[in-house]
Design a protein around this motif. Structure first.
Motif, PDB file in Angstrom:
ATOM      1  N   LEU A  75       0.735  -1.357  -0.068  1.00 45.05           N
ATOM      2  CA  LEU A  75      -0.112   0.268   0.016  1.00 45.05           C
ATOM      3  C   LEU A  75       0.799   1.202   0.227  1.00 45.05           C
ATOM      4  CD1 LEU A  75      -2.942   0.565  -0.089  1.00 45.05           C
ATOM      5  CD2 LEU A  75      -3.106   0.437   2.430  1.00 45.05           C
ATOM      6  N   ARG A  76       1.852   1.460   0.958  1.00 48.70           N
ATOM      7  CA  ARG A  76       2.554   2.624   0.996  1.00 48.70           C
ATOM      8  C   ARG A  76       3.542   2.912  -0.078  1.00 48.70           C
ATOM      9  NH1 ARG A  76       5.884   5.009   5.004  1.00 48.70           N
ATOM     10  NH2 ARG A  76       3.784   5.248   6.136  1.00 48.70           N
ATOM     11  N   LEU A  77       4.110   1.880  -0.739  1.00 43.48           N
ATOM     12  CA  LEU A  77       4.773   1.895  -1.927  1.00 43.48           C
ATOM     13  C   LEU A  77       3.891   2.492  -3.264  1.00 43.48           C
ATOM     14  CD1 LEU A  77       6.859  -0.985  -3.621  1.00 43.48           C
ATOM     15  CD2 LEU A  77       5.326   0.527  -4.913  1.00 43.48           C
ATOM     16  N   GLN A  78       2.675   2.050  -3.469  1.00 46.69           N
ATOM     17  CA  GLN A  78       1.920   2.507  -4.363  1.00 46.69           C
ATOM     18  C   GLN A  78       1.369   4.183  -4.128  1.00 46.69           C
ATOM     19  OE1 GLN A  78      -1.368  -0.558  -5.689  1.00 46.69           O
ATOM     20  NE2 GLN A  78      -0.726  -1.183  -3.642  1.00 46.69           N
ATOM     21  N   ARG A  79       0.997   4.269  -2.897  1.00 45.92           N
ATOM     22  CA  ARG A  79       0.525   5.666  -2.484  1.00 45.92           C
ATOM     23  C   ARG A  79       2.008   6.551  -2.591  1.00 45.92           C
ATOM     24  NH1 ARG A  79      -3.427   4.331   2.608  1.00 45.92           N
ATOM     25  NH2 ARG A  79      -5.371   3.779   1.331  1.00 45.92           N
TER      26      ARG A  79
END
Ligand code: DC
Length: 212
Positions: free
Chosen positions: A97-101
């Protein structure tokens, strides 16, 4: 500009995302590639869809070399199968999630970002000002995928590809976490009777209406 593109396998969402990225000078992230890269990484450690444990799969994200996204091997059907299994694991989804955001908030190139996947408009970037949901009849998608694989030299049969796609669709749509679904504010495009140019033109026309 931030654009979220979600949709089913072989619906044309990836092609649309690439074309919109080039047109608007946006960094593009194929988020299915993340799940496929992790699947390939695990498979190379002799972990299979049957033996994959959620904690092991999620922990492997920290060691994942993201250059694997460019490895043609991630396109294999066996990898796609494994990807759809690990994509149903909440800890794996949370791990990406963090990577995508971060990709969306700080695009590595261009003037914004476009992400394509299954849960971009619903979970990853729910506030994205422009969202698309791309779908097509499953028989048509299976035919497209069969043609693609055959053109790449693989000897596959339509009915096997169709059965595989039905199973994967069921997993993507039926999982409890972040299932594939069209959110209310997404522009839906059914590509069953459209070619890539028509899809692109329809999408551009929609972007204009959003005033972004
Ligand atoms: O789009 P694709 O076929 O490359 O995706 C591979 C698998 O990953 C597929 O089963 C759906 C899953 N996926 C997901 O659950 N969420 C995303 N944002 C992208 C892909």
């Amino acid at each position: 500009m931030i654009i979220a593109v979600d949709g089913s396998a072989a619906s044309g969402k990836g092609t649309l995302a690439k074309r919109l990225a080039a047109h608007f000078d946006l960094a593009h992230l194929d988020t299915g590639g993340l799940y496929r890269a992790l699947a390939l990484y695990l498979m190379r450690q002799r972990i299979s869809a049957e033996t994959a444990e959620e904690t092991v799969a999620a922990a492997a994200i920290a060691d994942l070399d993201l250059r694997l996204i460019d490895d043609p091997a991630i396109r294999d059907d066996a990898v796609a199968h494994m990807a759809s299994v690990i994509a149903a694991m909440p800890a794996v989804r949370a791990g990406f999630l963090r990577l995508q955001r971060d990709f969306a908030s700080t695009p590595p190139v261009g003037t914004g970002a476009i992400l394509d996947g299954r849960d971009i408009g619903s979970v990853v970037l729910p506030d994205a000002p422009i969202k698309f949901f791309v779908d097509a009849d499953i028989e048509i998608r299976a035919r497209r995928r069969t043609n693609e694989l055959q053109a790449a030299g693989q000897s596959v049969m339509f009915r096997d590809v169709l059965a595989d796609m039905q199973a994967r669709d069921a997993r993507d749509r039926g999982r409890t976490i972040a299932p594939l679904r069209a959110v209310e504010d997404a522009k839906q495009i059914n590509t069953s009777d459209m070619d890539a140019d028509q899809v692109f033109i329809a999408a551009l026309a929609y972007v204009e209406t959003t005033g972004t």
